[in-house]
Design a protein around this motif. Structure first.
Motif, mmCIF file in Angstrom:
data_model
loop_
_atom_site.group_PDB
_atom_site.id
_atom_site.type_symbol
_atom_site.label_atom_id
_atom_site.label_comp_id
_atom_site.label_asym_id
_atom_site.label_seq_id
_atom_site.Cartn_x
_atom_site.Cartn_y
_atom_site.Cartn_z
ATOM 1 N N SER A 1 1.016 -1.264 -0.060
ATOM 2 C CA SER A 1 0.168 -0.007 -0.005
ATOM 3 C C SER A 1 0.846 1.217 0.034
ATOM 4 C CB SER A 1 -1.017 0.101 1.243
ATOM 5 O OG SER A 1 -0.212 0.245 2.560
ATOM 6 N N ALA A 2 0.322 2.317 -0.337
ATOM 7 C CA ALA A 2 1.034 3.615 -0.376
ATOM 8 C C ALA A 2 1.499 3.890 1.259
ATOM 9 C CB ALA A 2 0.102 4.786 -0.995
ATOM 10 N N VAL A 3 0.662 3.715 2.033
ATOM 11 C CA VAL A 3 1.043 3.841 3.445
ATOM 12 C C VAL A 3 2.310 3.226 3.773
ATOM 13 C CG1 VAL A 3 0.316 3.648 5.934
ATOM 14 C CG2 VAL A 3 -1.196 4.342 4.103
ATOM 15 N N ALA A 4 2.407 1.698 3.537
ATOM 16 C CA ALA A 4 3.402 1.000 3.829
ATOM 17 C C ALA A 4 4.646 1.574 3.181
ATOM 18 C CB ALA A 4 3.123 -0.457 3.521
ATOM 19 N N PHE A 5 4.752 1.853 2.049
ATOM 20 C CA PHE A 5 5.854 2.199 1.017
ATOM 21 C C PHE A 5 6.350 3.596 1.445
ATOM 22 C CE2 PHE A 5 6.621 5.014 -2.728
ATOM 23 C CZ PHE A 5 7.745 4.714 -2.818
ATOM 24 N N GLU B 1 7.963 3.416 4.862
ATOM 25 C CA GLU B 1 9.323 3.038 4.559
ATOM 26 C C GLU B 1 10.296 3.915 4.252
ATOM 27 O OE1 GLU B 1 10.878 0.070 5.324
ATOM 28 O OE2 GLU B 1 9.199 -0.455 6.636
ATOM 29 N N ILE B 2 10.135 4.756 3.443
ATOM 30 C CA ILE B 2 10.970 5.825 2.892
ATOM 31 C C ILE B 2 10.985 6.894 3.881
ATOM 32 C CG2 ILE B 2 11.250 7.540 1.114
ATOM 33 C CD1 ILE B 2 11.325 4.841 -0.013
ATOM 34 N N ARG B 3 10.199 7.463 4.581
ATOM 35 C CA ARG B 3 10.201 8.217 5.642
ATOM 36 C C ARG B 3 11.110 7.633 6.933
ATOM 37 N NH1 ARG B 3 4.267 9.087 4.598
ATOM 38 N NH2 ARG B 3 4.220 7.797 6.322
ATOM 39 N N LYS B 4 10.659 6.197 7.389
ATOM 40 C CA LYS B 4 11.501 5.805 8.150
ATOM 41 C C LYS B 4 13.123 5.750 8.058
ATOM 42 C CE LYS B 4 8.892 2.114 9.214
ATOM 43 N NZ LYS B 4 8.617 0.913 9.893
ATOM 44 N N GLN B 5 13.480 5.417 6.596
ATOM 45 C CA GLN B 5 14.647 5.627 6.071
ATOM 46 C C GLN B 5 15.329 6.949 6.304
ATOM 47 O OE1 GLN B 5 14.933 4.041 2.087
ATOM 48 N NE2 GLN B 5 16.375 5.509 1.594
ATOM 49 N N LEU B 6 14.435 7.914 6.059
ATOM 50 C CA LEU B 6 15.124 9.335 5.881
ATOM 51 C C LEU B 6 15.203 9.655 7.604
ATOM 52 C CD1 LEU B 6 12.860 11.180 3.484
ATOM 53 C CD2 LEU B 6 15.309 10.595 3.232
ATOM 54 N N GLU C 1 18.288 8.389 8.636
ATOM 55 C CA GLU C 1 19.573 8.754 8.141
ATOM 56 C C GLU C 1 19.686 10.444 8.974
ATOM 57 O OE1 GLU C 1 19.280 9.777 3.902
ATOM 58 O OE2 GLU C 1 18.991 7.764 3.698
ATOM 59 N N GLY C 2 18.847 10.441 10.093
ATOM 60 C CA GLY C 2 19.045 11.661 10.742
ATOM 61 C C GLY C 2 18.117 13.063 10.545
ATOM 62 N N TYR C 3 17.476 12.792 9.359
ATOM 63 C CA TYR C 3 16.490 13.830 9.044
ATOM 64 C C TYR C 3 15.160 14.134 9.948
ATOM 65 C CZ TYR C 3 18.721 14.185 4.390
ATOM 66 O OH TYR C 3 19.745 14.414 3.545
ATOM 67 N N LYS C 4 14.807 15.281 10.135
ATOM 68 C CA LYS C 4 13.697 15.657 11.016
ATOM 69 C C LYS C 4 12.712 16.022 9.823
ATOM 70 C CE LYS C 4 11.698 19.053 14.454
ATOM 71 N NZ LYS C 4 11.604 18.270 15.453
ATOM 72 N N ILE C 5 11.482 15.586 9.940
ATOM 73 C CA ILE C 5 10.490 15.679 9.038
ATOM 74 C C ILE C 5 9.674 16.828 9.415
ATOM 75 C CG2 ILE C 5 8.652 14.948 7.678
ATOM 76 C CD1 ILE C 5 10.072 11.878 7.363
ATOM 77 N N TRP C 6 10.018 18.010 9.137
ATOM 78 C CA TRP C 6 9.132 19.102 9.701
ATOM 79 C C TRP C 6 7.568 19.160 8.952
ATOM 80 C CZ3 TRP C 6 10.050 21.934 13.952
ATOM 81 C CH2 TRP C 6 11.398 21.960 14.164
ATOM 82 N N GLY C 7 7.498 18.938 7.836
ATOM 83 C CA GLY C 7 6.076 18.774 7.011
ATOM 84 C C GLY C 7 5.981 17.750 6.046
ATOM 85 N N ASN C 8 4.828 17.426 5.731
ATOM 86 C CA ASN C 8 4.515 16.451 4.804
ATOM 87 C C ASN C 8 3.505 16.899 3.911
ATOM 88 O OD1 ASN C 8 4.141 13.972 3.474
ATOM 89 N ND2 ASN C 8 3.612 12.827 5.363
ATOM 90 N N VAL C 9 3.124 16.866 2.850
ATOM 91 C CA VAL C 9 2.085 17.599 2.117
ATOM 92 C C VAL C 9 1.768 16.476 0.973
ATOM 93 C CG1 VAL C 9 1.397 19.432 0.524
ATOM 94 C CG2 VAL C 9 3.107 19.978 2.508
ATOM 95 N N GLY C 10 0.563 16.095 0.972
ATOM 96 C CA GLY C 10 -0.177 15.127 -0.264
ATOM 97 C C GLY C 10 -1.680 15.409 -0.365
ATOM 98 N N ASP C 11 -1.989 14.772 -1.417
ATOM 99 C CA ASP C 11 -3.301 14.885 -1.870
ATOM 100 C C ASP C 11 -4.157 13.548 -1.285
ATOM 101 O OD1 ASP C 11 -1.916 13.440 -3.993
ATOM 102 O OD2 ASP C 11 -4.010 13.338 -4.800
ATOM 103 N N GLN C 12 -3.217 12.625 -0.700
ATOM 104 C CA GLN C 12 -4.217 11.532 -0.437
ATOM 105 C C GLN C 12 -3.741 11.394 1.293
ATOM 106 O OE1 GLN C 12 -5.989 9.333 -2.259
ATOM 107 N NE2 GLN C 12 -5.943 11.001 -3.996
ATOM 108 N N CYS D 1 6.459 7.763 11.021
ATOM 109 C CA CYS D 1 7.327 9.130 10.774
ATOM 110 C C CYS D 1 6.511 9.929 9.725
ATOM 111 C CB CYS D 1 8.689 8.555 10.148
ATOM 112 S SG CYS D 1 9.357 7.401 10.939
ATOM 113 N N ALA D 2 5.319 10.224 9.927
ATOM 114 C CA ALA D 2 4.363 11.012 9.139
ATOM 115 C C ALA D 2 4.878 12.417 9.255
ATOM 116 C CB ALA D 2 3.005 10.824 9.510
#
Lengths: 254, 254
Positions: free
Chosen positions: A204-208, A211-216, A219-230, A238-239
């Motif tokens: 699913s898109a959620v799983a895929f 996984e990518i976000r967990k990878q980031l 790597e030490g990244y802080k995810i400040w924002g996440n924008v999508g249409d779905q 790690c949303a």
């Protein structure tokens, strides 16, 4: 979102709980704009899920919504909220430093790039998902930018965010056209583009995307924002510190 | 939601990032119904957060929305989605068995019980939150049921769900009036009512409600659904297999 890979998703749905999901995608919608507005609100609030097509009685409503100004106004409002958040709540660790780990995530289809021209031919989502048709469209690399998101993207890059694009599009068949399309539409300076490769097929898109976000984050990244249409862009692990839902009443990606 | 306890929340906000939150709660809203619709959509999609009052230019819009029929239609649509979910996707482990562990969670204020009569006097949320005023209202126990949610509640109980009510209302001062109010409005047969007690004071609704849900899951319950008018009812741990956001453009509970 991941339109190109949605064929896999819908296959999963077919193998799985197709009957129930089909049922749950068929609410009673009167042929009135107020009823279609209720349906659209249910979509945007994540109350209506796993719907396969726009209710037939809402064809005119969704067409008017997407092209008559209200989609534009709704999008502007989301970007206004994003800008307020960045201005007042985000504290960049290393502004404009190439080693900074301040990340921002954008989806591609109907976030960075608009497929409204394609979906107009699909009766604004009243026709069922057509994987072949969409692939033919995507391979042309002719999707125009969503201008407000392109402006946001440039602000993010200039401010020092590392912008990551994550799309469910199939990397094997659509990498070249997607990269070209993003480039010609002014998306330059993003950190990485993640596309779905063979190891993520059938997920699913959620799983895929999780996984990518967990990878980031690994790597030490802080995810400040996440924008999508779905909502599937914004759910899972790690949303991000904040998520922002861009309107899209034309299709649903599980 | 937890109106009575929101005094504590807003105190936290004041002590914390008040300035930034005040800024982020002030988008530019033209005096037009299409702009106010965009704002309302941003609220329902969880894009607009930490806003303290309805934008002044949207007073008439929100008043018309709450009392002119569209709130009703939007609510009906959510209940339609809930019913479809229950009918097609929920598999009760032990239908109608008193030992079953199939749980459903409902919020109280503006989910089970309506405070529209109170908020009409507060200019439908254009006036800032008034903890004393709200307490005076709540202690009367005169909030009418939201009829669609009461109907849903009865269906849930009849179907064999254990229905838990979780409210941020202060248990010390409002337990009696809340229990009475629920009873007179036809909410009989719920499993437990959780109110905020002293050990949860000062916690956000997300933290408090997460704790209660974790407790239920620890007791072995499976939370099939969770319905509330605030995103803070639906976020956090053990949120439920599905969450449903009831519309509320009148106030925001962090």
């Amino acid at each position: 979102m991941g339109i190109a890979a949605a064929a896999w998703m819908w296959l999963m749905v077919a193998v799985g709980s197709l009957a129930s999901r089909l049922c749950s995608s068929s609410p009673t919608i009167n042929n009135s704009s107020s009823s279609c507005l209720s349906w659209r609100l249910a979509v945007e609030a994540n109350n209506a899920r796993a719907w396969r097509t726009v209710p037939p009685t809402c064809h005119d409503y969704v067409g008017s919504y997407m092209t008559g100004g209200q989609y534009q106004r709704d999008l502007d409002m989301v970007v206004q909220q994003i800008t307020a958040y960045i201005t007042t709540e985000v504290q960049l660790s290393n502004n404009n430093n190439s080693a900074s780990l301040d990340a921002w995530i954008l989806d591609v289809d109907d976030t960075c790039l608009s497929n409204v021209l394609y979906y107009r031919r699909k009766r604004f989502g009243c026709d069922p998902y057509d994987p072949t048709g969409f692939k033919s469209w995507a391979v042309k690399g002719a999707s125009p930018a969503v201008p407000e998101i392109r402006t946001l993207f440039r602000k993010l890059v200039t401010a020092g965010f590392k912008v990551f694009l994550i799309t469910g599009r199939d990397g094997d068949s659509l990498a070249h056209s997607t990269i070209q399309n993003l480039h010609t539409q002014g998306y330059s300076g993003y950190q990485r583009l993640f596309m779905r490769n063979s190891s993520y097929k059938g997920q699913s898109a959620v799983a895929f995307k999780s996984e990518i976000r967990k990878q980031l984050v690994g790597e030490g990244y802080k995810i400040w924002g996440n924008v999508g249409d779905q909502w599937s862009d914004l759910a899972g692990d790690c949303a991000g510190e904040r998520t922002f839902k861009i309107p899209n009443p034309m299709y649903f990606v599980p």
